[in-house]
Write an enzyme that holds these catalytic residues in place. Structure first.
Site, short mmCIF file in Angstrom:
data_model
loop_
_atom_site.label_atom_id
_atom_site.label_comp_id
_atom_site.label_asym_id
_atom_site.label_seq_id
_atom_site.Cartn_x
_atom_site.Cartn_y
_atom_site.Cartn_z
N CYS A 143 23.19 19.74 -26.63
CA CYS A 143 21.77 20.09 -26.59
C CYS A 143 21.39 20.68 -25.24
O CYS A 143 20.63 21.66 -25.17
CB CYS A 143 20.90 18.88 -26.92
SG CYS A 143 21.07 18.32 -28.62
N ALA A 144 21.90 20.11 -24.17
CA ALA A 144 21.62 20.64 -22.84
C ALA A 144 22.17 22.06 -22.71
O ALA A 144 21.50 22.95 -22.15
CB ALA A 144 22.21 19.73 -21.77
#
Length: 154
Positions: free
Chosen positions: A44-45
């Site tokens: 996600c990052a």
């Protein structure tokens, strides 16, 4: 199943700064909803950073990126500040995952959003929907194809 041509479900969420965000408020603009499973997780990052790197692609297409996850507003504030993201991060925390469910972007087995993106035109109509596996990031090419759908005849 949410399909191209469907009316996008409205929502009422708060962003990482506690400001209200509804789809109804966004009508008249092109929107790319980006559902992410969890803040601070590796993939996600990386996706959030890639979205920032791809900002010129979205600006050229006249499209506003809105990120949604099941994390709390407070978690999203910390994540957004750390990542220095240019995007609004919306909290689908409570009722847990309700908006993700409306967009068929919720995994009830894990309690997280799926890696689903939804392109919505100025009238609130779904123009593209695409997903990636939980362990795979969406790509710039996937977004470029979805953005091209704004210019296709409905």
């Amino acid at each position: 199943m949410l399909s191209v041509g469907d009316a996008a479900p409205d929502f009422d969420l708060v962003d990482q700064h506690g400001r209200s965000a509804t789809l109804a408020q966004m009508l008249g603009r092109r929107i790319m909803l980006v559902f992410l499973p969890l803040a601070f997780s590796g993939i996600c990052a990386n996706e959030l950073q890639q979205l920032a790197d791809d900002r010129p692609l979205f600006v050229t297409a006249g499209t506003e990126v809105i990120v949604i996850s099941v994390d709390s507003m407070f978690t999203l504030r910390a994540w957004g500040d750390e990542a220095d993201t240019p995007y609004r991060l919306l909290s689908d925390f409570w009722p847990h995952g309700r908006v993700a469910e409306r967009y068929q972007a919720f995994d009830s087995a894990t309690g997280r959003a799926t890696r689903t993106s939804v392109a919505i035109d100025e009238n609130g109509t779904v123009r593209a929907v695409f997903s990636a596996a939980p362990d795979r990031a969406r790509t710039t090419a996937m977004y470029a194809r979805a953005l091209a759908m704004f210019d296709e005849r409905a």
